[in-house]
Design a protein around this motif. Sequence first.
Motif, PDB file in Angstrom:
ATOM      1  N   ASN B 126      25.507 -10.581  23.573  1.00 19.35           N
ATOM      2  CA  ASN B 126      25.372 -11.036  24.956  1.00 19.35           C
ATOM      3  C   ASN B 126      24.739 -12.408  25.082  1.00 19.35           C
ATOM      4  O   ASN B 126      25.049 -13.160  25.993  1.00 19.35           O
ATOM      5  CB  ASN B 126      24.587 -10.019  25.775  1.00 19.35           C
ATOM      6  N   ASP B 127      23.835 -12.761  24.158  1.00 19.33           N
ATOM      7  CA  ASP B 127      23.129 -14.029  24.295  1.00 19.33           C
ATOM      8  C   ASP B 127      23.379 -14.980  23.122  1.00 19.33           C
ATOM      9  O   ASP B 127      22.626 -15.932  22.909  1.00 19.33           O
ATOM     10  CB  ASP B 127      21.625 -13.780  24.453  1.00 19.33           C
ATOM     11  N   TYR B 128      24.413 -14.684  22.330  1.00 16.19           N
ATOM     12  CA  TYR B 128      24.682 -15.558  21.185  1.00 16.19           C
ATOM     13  C   TYR B 128      26.151 -15.453  20.801  1.00 16.19           C
ATOM     14  O   TYR B 128      26.694 -14.364  20.716  1.00 16.19           O
ATOM     15  CB  TYR B 128      23.819 -15.139  19.988  1.00 16.19           C
ATOM     16  N   GLU B 129      26.759 -16.611  20.576  1.00 19.73           N
ATOM     17  CA  GLU B 129      28.159 -16.656  20.174  1.00 19.73           C
ATOM     18  C   GLU B 129      28.258 -17.589  18.971  1.00 19.73           C
ATOM     19  O   GLU B 129      27.754 -18.705  19.016  1.00 19.73           O
ATOM     20  CB  GLU B 129      28.987 -17.208  21.350  1.00 19.73           C
ATOM     21  N   ALA B 130      28.887 -17.119  17.903  1.00 16.92           N
ATOM     22  CA  ALA B 130      28.994 -17.963  16.714  1.00 16.92           C
ATOM     23  C   ALA B 130      30.426 -17.980  16.206  1.00 16.92           C
ATOM     24  O   ALA B 130      31.065 -16.935  16.084  1.00 16.92           O
ATOM     25  CB  ALA B 130      28.060 -17.460  15.624  1.00 16.92           C
ATOM     26  N   ASN B 131      30.937 -19.163  15.924  1.00 20.16           N
ATOM     27  CA  ASN B 131      32.276 -19.319  15.350  1.00 20.16           C
ATOM     28  C   ASN B 131      32.172 -20.106  14.058  1.00 20.16           C
ATOM     29  O   ASN B 131      31.445 -21.105  14.000  1.00 20.16           O
ATOM     30  CB  ASN B 131      33.197 -20.061  16.331  1.00 20.16           C
ATOM     31  N   THR B 132      32.887 -19.644  13.060  1.00 19.97           N
ATOM     32  CA  THR B 132      32.797 -20.279  11.750  1.00 19.97           C
ATOM     33  C   THR B 132      34.170 -20.435  11.123  1.00 19.97           C
ATOM     34  O   THR B 132      34.971 -19.505  11.127  1.00 19.97           O
ATOM     35  CB  THR B 132      31.939 -19.423  10.797  1.00 19.97           C
ATOM     36  N   GLU B 158      26.574 -21.003  19.981  1.00 21.23           N
ATOM     37  CA  GLU B 158      26.094 -21.205  21.347  1.00 21.23           C
ATOM     38  C   GLU B 158      24.976 -20.219  21.588  1.00 21.23           C
ATOM     39  O   GLU B 158      25.161 -19.011  21.456  1.00 21.23           O
ATOM     40  CB  GLU B 158      27.227 -20.954  22.349  1.00 21.23           C
ATOM     41  N   VAL B 159      23.812 -20.753  21.918  1.00 26.94           N
ATOM     42  CA  VAL B 159      22.627 -19.923  22.107  1.00 26.94           C
ATOM     43  C   VAL B 159      22.386 -19.727  23.593  1.00 26.94           C
ATOM     44  O   VAL B 159      22.310 -20.702  24.342  1.00 26.94           O
ATOM     45  CB  VAL B 159      21.377 -20.593  21.477  1.00 26.94           C
ATOM     46  N   GLY B 160      22.280 -18.497  24.012  1.00 30.69           N
ATOM     47  CA  GLY B 160      21.970 -18.195  25.406  1.00 30.69           C
ATOM     48  C   GLY B 160      20.640 -17.478  25.503  1.00 30.69           C
ATOM     49  O   GLY B 160      19.940 -17.311  24.509  1.00 30.69           O
ATOM     50  N   MET B 161      20.304 -17.049  26.711  1.00 29.70           N
ATOM     51  CA  MET B 161      19.032 -16.354  26.899  1.00 29.70           C
ATOM     52  C   MET B 161      19.197 -15.328  28.012  1.00 29.70           C
ATOM     53  O   MET B 161      19.559 -15.694  29.134  1.00 29.70           O
ATOM     54  CB  MET B 161      17.963 -17.387  27.266  1.00 29.70           C
ATOM     55  N   GLY B 166      20.804 -20.330  33.249  1.00 25.89           N
ATOM     56  CA  GLY B 166      20.893 -21.777  33.095  1.00 25.89           C
ATOM     57  C   GLY B 166      20.643 -22.243  31.673  1.00 25.89           C
ATOM     58  O   GLY B 166      20.852 -23.412  31.350  1.00 25.89           O
ATOM     59  N   PHE B 167      20.192 -21.315  30.815  1.00 22.64           N
ATOM     60  CA  PHE B 167      19.848 -21.704  29.444  1.00 22.64           C
ATOM     61  C   PHE B 167      21.083 -21.694  28.563  1.00 22.64           C
ATOM     62  O   PHE B 167      21.751 -20.669  28.422  1.00 22.64           O
ATOM     63  CB  PHE B 167      18.800 -20.746  28.882  1.00 22.64           C
ATOM     64  N   GLU B 168      21.406 -22.838  27.962  1.00 26.41           N
ATOM     65  CA  GLU B 168      22.556 -22.916  27.055  1.00 26.41           C
ATOM     66  C   GLU B 168      22.314 -24.024  26.049  1.00 26.41           C
ATOM     67  O   GLU B 168      22.135 -25.183  26.415  1.00 26.41           O
ATOM     68  CB  GLU B 168      23.833 -23.195  27.854  1.00 26.41           C
TER      69      GLU B 168
END
Lengths: 75, 392
Positions: B126-132, B158-161, B166-168
Amino acid sequence: MTKPLIIASLLALLVVSGCSAIEPWVKPYERANLADPIMSPSRHGYADAYMHHVYQARESARGAEGGSGGGCGCN
Amino acid sequence: MVPKAAPEVVVAVTDWGSRWLLLAMTLLATTASAATLPVDKVDVLYHRYDGGGMVIDGPSVLVRKSAGPQLSFTGQYYVDSVSAASVDVLATASKYTEERTEYTAGVDYLYDKAILSLGYTNSSENDYEANTLYLSVNQEFFGGLTTLKMGYAQGWDEVGMTGNDGFEEDADRRNYQLGISQVLTKNSLLGLDLEAVTDEGFLQNPYRQNRYLDPADPGSFLYQPERYPQTRTSLAVAGRALYYLPYRASLRGEYRFFNDSWGIQAHTVEMAYVHPLGPRWVVEGRVRYYTQDQADFYSDLYTYENALTHLARDKELSRFSGTTLGAGVSYEWRQSGLPGVDRLQFSLLLDYLDFSYDNFRDVTAPGNYLPGEEPLYSFDAFVTRASLILEY
């Protein structure tokens, strides 16, 4: 020829002749033990790579896990 | 994703944390043995980590299928279900649960004595997306006695909170891997691996905090946000040897040195022993020791607010050591008799991990302590892996 040049030439000759002389010193028919699954660095497939995941989440060190990483366990 | 806590409560992101892991893991996933495509298989794993207030478990399913003599495709689905009440979480937040799901697709291409691998992984919570994206080349030399591996991976995170829409933030990562494995004798193998990793961007955990002495009351402390450098570069060098004993059993030894630009140095030593019992059963045991120095900017308790440019109280950046004792049993069945199945292997593996921290204190310990005099933290954990591999 200066002395370093002679030494360099001899070394180069040694390397060149050495390269052409290199042959597999462990013959294919001598690799039965190496082919035994107990010598595989990732015998458990993805389960081996999972342990790196566990350690990387707990420790600062990362990388150079090598073949034992396996990832997909393709070995 | 399960909602974790009220928005005003600071929630720690999963300890499972650092998503550069994804890079390392996907890069490792390319270490196919050169000059032969990996065999077609289904690899199913149930994994469970239980310790230090965390329970993380889930399945992994990997399928590999070749298409002709030169191509092999692979797909993987992986889940971490996290239930977290670790010391970091309990210090400043409340228990939470969450889930991370990962998908990988890859292809291996065999050309003469080389294998080219390419793959892509997506990890999502939910608060983190990673592509490699990863690619690698394995090349055999000297009649198969030497294998050279070169790998590269690039990751975009992409780091969320949670609770702060608004945090990105972004983090980019690059792995460079070089490895050589060498058949030394008919009973021994040697390997040397080198890996450099660079990170750039938001590298800290947005939920975690560090503490400093309360200027108004030296008997207590206050919390402030973490502040990590925007870049990190690390280098790891490892040597490993595998030896076939005079009877049918193998012994493995490994050493790794690690160094990074945050001032952390680490040493890892591991030994493993594998012993078959008859044609189908195999037992094994291993022991591993890890030790690291702290990051330059780490402190369990800063003397005042913003004492340093960078601030961290992540226990992973402290000075500590860890020991693992592991054991496993596996059952192998060739010519299984099942239609279309060439080989079947079931393994049950159990590891006991014990970590002791030299300068990370347990602020949740019962009792009244002055700041900086709390007992040092330590914890242990059990890791269970149940694996089924079916080659077809």
